[in-house]
Design a protein around this motif. Structure first.
Motif, PDB file in Angstrom:
ATOM      1  N   VAL A 281       1.051  -0.991   0.166  1.00  0.00           N
ATOM      2  CA  VAL A 281      -0.230   0.110   0.392  1.00  0.00           C
ATOM      3  C   VAL A 281       1.130   1.279  -0.398  1.00  0.00           C
ATOM      4  N   GLU A 282       0.418   2.367  -0.684  1.00  0.00           N
ATOM      5  CA  GLU A 282       1.417   3.137  -0.707  1.00  0.00           C
ATOM      6  C   GLU A 282       1.115   4.767   0.510  1.00  0.00           C
ATOM      7  N   PHE A 283       2.271   5.051   1.524  1.00  0.00           N
ATOM      8  CA  PHE A 283       1.598   5.497   2.389  1.00  0.00           C
ATOM      9  C   PHE A 283       2.162   7.078   1.560  1.00  0.00           C
ATOM     10  N   GLY A 284       2.314   7.409   0.702  1.00  0.00           N
ATOM     11  CA  GLY A 284       2.627   8.654   0.274  1.00  0.00           C
ATOM     12  C   GLY A 284       1.827   8.468  -0.986  1.00  0.00           C
ATOM     13  N   ALA A 285       2.746   9.393  -2.242  1.00  0.00           N
ATOM     14  CA  ALA A 285       2.150   9.335  -3.465  1.00  0.00           C
ATOM     15  C   ALA A 285       1.423   8.715  -3.879  1.00  0.00           C
TER      16      ALA A 285
ATOM     17  N   SER B 121      -0.703   8.237  -7.441  1.00  0.00           N
ATOM     18  CA  SER B 121      -0.289   8.008  -8.460  1.00  0.00           C
ATOM     19  C   SER B 121       0.227   9.098  -9.474  1.00  0.00           C
ATOM     20  N   PHE B 122       0.422   9.041 -10.277  1.00  0.00           N
ATOM     21  CA  PHE B 122       1.032  10.412 -11.574  1.00  0.00           C
ATOM     22  C   PHE B 122       0.950  10.359 -12.327  1.00  0.00           C
TER      23      PHE B 122
ATOM     24  N   GLY C 235      -1.759   7.146 -13.047  1.00  0.00           N
ATOM     25  CA  GLY C 235      -1.298   6.082 -13.608  1.00  0.00           C
ATOM     26  C   GLY C 235      -0.525   5.758 -12.091  1.00  0.00           C
ATOM     27  N   THR C 236      -0.265   4.247 -11.808  1.00  0.00           N
ATOM     28  CA  THR C 236       0.218   3.964 -10.592  1.00  0.00           C
ATOM     29  C   THR C 236       1.159   2.654 -11.057  1.00  0.00           C
ATOM     30  N   LEU C 237       2.001   2.268 -10.545  1.00  0.00           N
ATOM     31  CA  LEU C 237       3.348   0.851 -10.822  1.00  0.00           C
ATOM     32  C   LEU C 237       2.543   0.137 -10.174  1.00  0.00           C
TER      33      LEU C 237
END
Length: 470
Positions: free
Chosen positions: A57-61, A63-64, A222-224
């Motif tokens: 899980v992302e704890f910061g940004a 997506s872009f 998008g994200t990775l």
């Protein structure tokens, strides 16, 4: 005489600094020595992938943007491609978000530009525009060199409700600030350009939208797969840089051949000589480092202030979540939460076979940092209670949770910021061309902006050192 082997220091291991290091490796002469100094023990800045209930899980940004304002591929996508990660780019499977209005959820109306409507009828479900306020006065909305706050412009044309129920929560979700304080030129440059030509705000919004057409159905974000931490790791590898973690640069001193860095504690300082420096840290630490060699530049850079936020993430057992990517909260609703994302609804690749739902709430607005002084457990309990209220049903207790605090995370661009930054950079370039500012909120927020800022700084260093780029 050009050195056979350049030595370049990148101060700051966020994505801007790492993008600068990759560009230096790609374009600077072979053998260039690149060292990244990061004060903390973690690289990536606001990109931080962690684990919650056994899954990433992302704890910061999170997506872009896929495209830049011209419609071309964004710098983040280009960097992912350069690093061999293009095949990992994934897109939201649910894109519709909502606003919290009068305690309940209402779909965000379409046809707006960061909440500013190009069709007043379409926003009537959430806000009542002022009648006949957006009249053609026979001249452009904004002067050729002027900057105003987004809130001031929109209030004068559409009234208070459009600002408070649409624009403020949209900008607040990005900057944790308020529309009445944020610069039109810096936060909404496309609208600023058209407002210098168009005579009505509706016309300016429509012109800005037409200037950056998007193919029907083309993904915006998008994200990775595997997490944005993979972008950080791949950038470090590709840069071939020496990475110094827990290495605080405390002082910069100009020398006859470049710069001397004072690294580490005052009792055990290390002196390092380099030819050039990319300064990719936020405004306050940058101002401290600039105070010696460029005090006037330091004063200008130091004017940029930042908001602190906390991200509260929780894994919940099969809660009844709506089919939304998340929601935004106007400050007038009186909630601590300013935005929430339903991760396992929004991103198909994060949906879990065990049925757990992952929800993340962002809390904290500029000027209200006192609310963030609560202990983690109290902050999480407040978020859980407010989520239950907004969704209209008691949510089950989380099986796992995480509170990530980002102090001084989001820049607050007041009107005139772009001119002040341009003046500071011009003065710095004239006095010290081998010392360049990058990222860290100077040029805007978001991964593509930071990547482009870092790459631009690297190109400036190459030019200043007088070498032939590869």
């Amino acid at each position: 005489m050009t050195r056979q082997r350049w030595r370049v220091a990148v101060v700051g291991g966020g994505i801007a600094g790492l993008a600068a290091a990759v560009r230096l490796r790609d374009r600077a002469p072979a053998g260039t020595e690149i060292t990244v100094y990061e004060q903390s023990g973690a690289l990536g800045g606001k990109l931080r992938t962690g684990q919650l209930a056994g899954q990433q899980v992302e704890f910061g940004a999170e997506s872009f943007l896929m495209r830049d304002p011209t419609g071309a591929e964004s710098a983040a996508v280009a960097l992912a491609r350069r690093l061999g990660l293009a095949d990992r780019i994934v897109h939201p499977t649910v894109g519709q978000a909502a606003l919290v209005i009068d305690g309940g959820l209402r779909a965000i109306p379409g046809g707006t530009l960061v909440g500013v409507p190009g069709d007043l009828d379409r926003v009537a479900t959430v806000a009542r525009p002022a009648a006949d306020a957006d009249a053609d006065g026979g001249r452009p909305l904004v002067g050729p060199d002027a900057d105003v706050s987004v809130g001031a412009l929109v209030r004068s044309r559409f009234g208070d409700e459009v600002v408070e129920r649409l624009v403020d929560p949209m900008l607040g979700g990005v900057y944790a600030g308020r529309a009445d304080d944020l610069s039109l030129v810096t936060t909404m440059p496309a609208l600023a350009r058209t407002a210098r030509v168009e005579h009505t705000l509706v016309g300016a919004v429509r012109a800005a939208q037409a200037a950056a057409p998007r193919a029907p159905g083309a993904p915006v974000f998008g994200t990775l797969a595997g997490g944005l931490g993979t972008l950080v790791e791949a950038a470090v590898t590709a840069s071939g840089a020496t990475v110094r973690r827990d290495a605080a640069v405390r002082e910069l001193t100009a020398t006859t051949t470049g710069w001397r860095l004072t690294v580490g504690s005052t009792r055990d300082a290390e002196l390092v000589d380099v030819d050039a420096v990319v300064l990719a840290v936020p405004a306050r630490p940058a101002a401290r480092l600039l105070a010696g060699p460029a005090p006037e530049v330091a004063a200008g850079v130091g004017e940029l202030d930042y908001a602190s936020v906390a991200l509260v993430t929780m894994a919940l057992p099969q809660p009844p979540l709506p089919e939304l990517s998340g929601f935004l909260v106007p400050s007038t609703e009186g909630l601590l939460i300013k935005a929430a994302t339903f991760f396992t609804t929004k991103w198909g690749h994060l949906r879990r076979p065990d049925g757990l739902a992952v929800v993340r709430a962002s809390v904290g607005r500029y000027g209200e940092e006192a609310h963030l002084q609560q202990p983690d457990a109290d902050l999480a309990a407040t978020v859980h209670r407010e989520l239950s209220a907004v969704l209209g049903t008691p949510l089950p207790a989380p099986v796992d949770g995480h509170v990530q605090r980002w102090g001084g995370a989001l820049p607050q661009y007041t009107p005139g910021h772009a001119d002040r930054l341009a003046a500071a950079r011009t003065a710095l370039r004239a006095a010290h061309p081998t010392l360049v500012l990058a990222g860290a909120g100077y040029d805007g927020v978001g991964i593509p902006v930071c990547v482009r800022s870092g790459e631009t700084a690297a190109e400036e260093i190459i030019t200043a050192l007088g070498g032939s780029a590869r």
